[in-house]
Design a protein around this motif. Sequence first.
Motif, short mmCIF file in Angstrom:
data_model
loop_
_atom_site.label_atom_id
_atom_site.label_comp_id
_atom_site.label_asym_id
_atom_site.label_seq_id
_atom_site.Cartn_x
_atom_site.Cartn_y
_atom_site.Cartn_z
N GLY A 55 0.83 -1.20 0.00
CA GLY A 55 0.00 0.00 0.00
C GLY A 55 0.86 1.24 0.00
O GLY A 55 1.82 1.34 -0.78
N SER A 56 0.55 2.17 0.89
CA SER A 56 1.33 3.41 0.91
C SER A 56 2.63 3.27 1.71
O SER A 56 3.31 4.27 1.95
CB SER A 56 0.48 4.58 1.40
N GLY A 57 2.96 2.07 2.09
CA GLY A 57 4.34 1.76 2.48
C GLY A 57 4.79 2.11 3.89
O GLY A 57 5.97 1.96 4.22
N THR A 58 3.87 2.55 4.74
CA THR A 58 4.34 2.95 6.08
C THR A 58 4.88 1.78 6.88
O THR A 58 5.84 1.93 7.64
CB THR A 58 3.21 3.65 6.87
N ILE A 59 4.26 0.61 6.75
CA ILE A 59 4.77 -0.57 7.47
C ILE A 59 6.12 -0.97 6.89
O ILE A 59 7.09 -1.22 7.61
CB ILE A 59 3.76 -1.75 7.42
N SER A 60 6.20 -1.00 5.54
CA SER A 60 7.47 -1.39 4.88
C SER A 60 8.60 -0.48 5.34
O SER A 60 9.72 -0.95 5.63
CB SER A 60 7.34 -1.26 3.35
N VAL A 61 8.34 0.83 5.39
CA VAL A 61 9.37 1.80 5.76
C VAL A 61 9.82 1.58 7.21
O VAL A 61 11.01 1.65 7.51
CB VAL A 61 8.85 3.25 5.56
N SER A 62 8.87 1.26 8.08
CA SER A 62 9.30 1.05 9.47
C SER A 62 10.07 -0.26 9.60
O SER A 62 11.00 -0.36 10.42
CB SER A 62 8.13 1.15 10.45
#
Lengths: 278, 278
Positions: A55-62
């Motif tokens: 999705g908008s990547g907030t989990i990936s980034v963390s």
Amino acid sequence: MEKDQTPSEKPGHPPVQAILHEVRTAENSAAYLLPKLQSMKEFTSHLKLLDVGAGSGTISVSFAKLIPDGHVTGIDLNPNILPRARAVAEKAGVKNIEFQQGSVYKLPFADETFDVTCCHQVLIHIGTPWDALHEMLRVTKRGGIVAAREGDYETEGIWPELPELGKFHKLMAGLMSAGGGTPTAGRQLLSWALKVGVEQSQITLSYSTSSYHTPSERKLCSQGLCDQLRGGSLREKALKFGLGTENDFEEMAKAWEEWAKRDDASLAMLHGEILVQK
Amino acid sequence: MEKDQTPSEKPGHPPVQAILHEVRTAENSAAYLLPKLQSMKEFTSHLKLLDVGAGSGTISVSFAKLIPDGHVTGIDLNPNILPRARAVAEKAGVKNIEFQQGSVYKLPFADETFDVTCCHQVLIHIGTPWDALHEMLRVTKRGGIVAAREGDYETEGIWPELPELGKFHKLMAGLMSAGGGTPTAGRQLLSWALKVGVEQSQITLSYSTSSYHTPSERKLCSQGLCDQLRGGSLREKALKFGLGTENDFEEMAKAWEEWAKRDDASLAMLHGEILVQK
């Protein structure tokens, strides 16, 4: 990947409903995976992690922040969300990450590429989640981990019990089923993992919760749902599937506005989580 | 305090259904309270804690271990459970504890006696839970904490979806309502605290889960429920309230036996939790 996710018209500027997804981090949405990730990191710091339905990547980034010497790949079926995910990574100053388009049913990676392959609220939306788990296992190294956290929509508890919120709950479950998803995904994760031949001894099952109850959480949640009911993809799909009228959705939106103003209001849901040791 | 709790015929030897309660500890049933308890302990080690509806006392005893220089009082409406609670404390070698009979509606203590007053699965069973909270606040010192964790029965998620288990779920909610309790207690805790005049700023709300899914948990859970359905107080009350026949209960017990044998089976539920700073 999430079917109710409307990508931003202007990359870098998410609509309200996307903000609801963008509060998600590895810490609040993948806590069940973090102790395992930490112990794997002590063994090898160069972990490769795949976040499916980023999705908008907030989990990936963390995740990328948690493994600074490793690398994260975020993949999503929807190519329109990728610019937003890249903007989120750039804003966070995270370099060890890339985002690309792809389907969980046919991941564009060789066998045994990743140390950790995970997803969050993806299997709940798709028709044959066990095939997705099979594919996630394929791209995971032996000794690696496949992890999934999925809501269990039927466990949603809303207070106060405004009648229109009860109707909204049924609308959401109906939409999920009409779209081929599984409202009770959380409780079925274990059965799906067993279905693709994983041994019981390889699986760790747990449950956790998500909730909205502080004034700011209630406001955010209400705004996001009202936007969806008054003009988002949720409304569009619900009309398409004949699950309600425009008037019904307006009544539901008003009920969410009332809910947000009530000091005693809360919304909570159960999520199932599995860790599969390959 | 818990209305479905049948005390042992022989003190010190609990029936199977009591074993389901006796796996409860402060760590697995009051985790939301422990950081606060720890910080209070750093301020004063001689904490006085009241555990309301202590039942067979396993939670009370684990609190007593956590505050070795403090003191725990466990209180229960049912005098027949007290010998079991005392046996649990003695077996654990815990001395800084006492158990006595009493009602949460009329606690036999002076105003402002305890630093911490807590309960677990008590308010869900009683008719006017806000009165209980009011009384718990009364016996708590200024600057102290009132804490409650209550299930939200309507959020129970069971897999596989055996029809008789769905009927059991309805039976349990029906029994709770017929007995004057509130199946959706978990989501209502915040509203009950506000109802007795507590300010929003004094309250911390959270949600957590309980689940049964490992083979030993499934066996224990199934045995406890089968005992209740075939001869326990649950069966007795359900017959009294006309909520089913003996044949219905036998079918439900068989379904729980089948459930326990299924590798993909699980049962999970949401619990609400509040901490009120007096």
